[in-house]
Design a protein around this motif. Structure first.
Motif: not given
Length: 162
Positions: A41-59
């Motif tokens: 929560l709190g990621l305000v200021g992004a220009a990315t439109d609503d919808g599904a975002l790909l998640l990338i495992a970091g390890s």
């Protein structure tokens, strides 16, 4: 009391309009079973439109723990995604996703993480720790949604012939 033992977040690019990889590391003191919903929560200021975002495992340890995508809500500045298998107590897991920075300069807003278990239990929204380091010459540039708008320092024009 269920809580986050590790709750860190960072970003790859503070420049206005740039593609920005947000990385989150989390660990809890309780088991998070499959179906648990994690919210950033709190990621305000992004220009990315609503919808599904790909998640990338970091390890390697994080592969398969999280769903392949999450639901992004631009106006709320929130990302919600599921635990797909089990996140064991004290198991650190890393996840990343890409957002496009907005065009307006801003400081990093307060950022939180929460978990909602099936059956109604939850880990209440808890502040995420940000790195607070300089990135690309921008003070606190590693802090998510710290957006720096590049401007000209000197503005001059001239001509050699009238």
């Amino acid at each position: 009391v269920p809580s986050f033992l590790v709750r860190a977040i960072g970003q790859s690019n503070p420049l206005a309009g740039a593609l920005n990889r947000i990385s989150v590391t989390l660990a809890t003191n309780v088991e998070l079973p499959g179906g648990t919903i994690i919210e950033i929560l709190g990621l305000v200021g992004a220009a990315t439109d609503d919808g599904a975002l790909l998640l990338i495992a970091g390890s390697e340890e994080s592969a398969g723990v999280f769903a392949a995508s999450g639901i992004w809500n631009r106006s709320a500045g929130s990302l919600a995604f599921n635990i797909s298998s089990v996140l064991w107590p004290k198991q650190a897991a890393n996840i990343s996703f890409d957002l496009r920075n907005g065009e307006v300069a801003q400081s990093s807003p307060p950022l939180f993480i929460a978990a909602h278990f099936q059956g109604g239990a939850a880990i209440v929204a808890t502040a995420l720790a940000t790195p607070g380091r300089t990135l690309l010459g921008v003070e606190n540039g590693t802090d998510p949604m710290r957006i720096f708008a590049v401007t000209f320092v000197v503005k001059a024009i001239g001509q050699s012939d009238p």
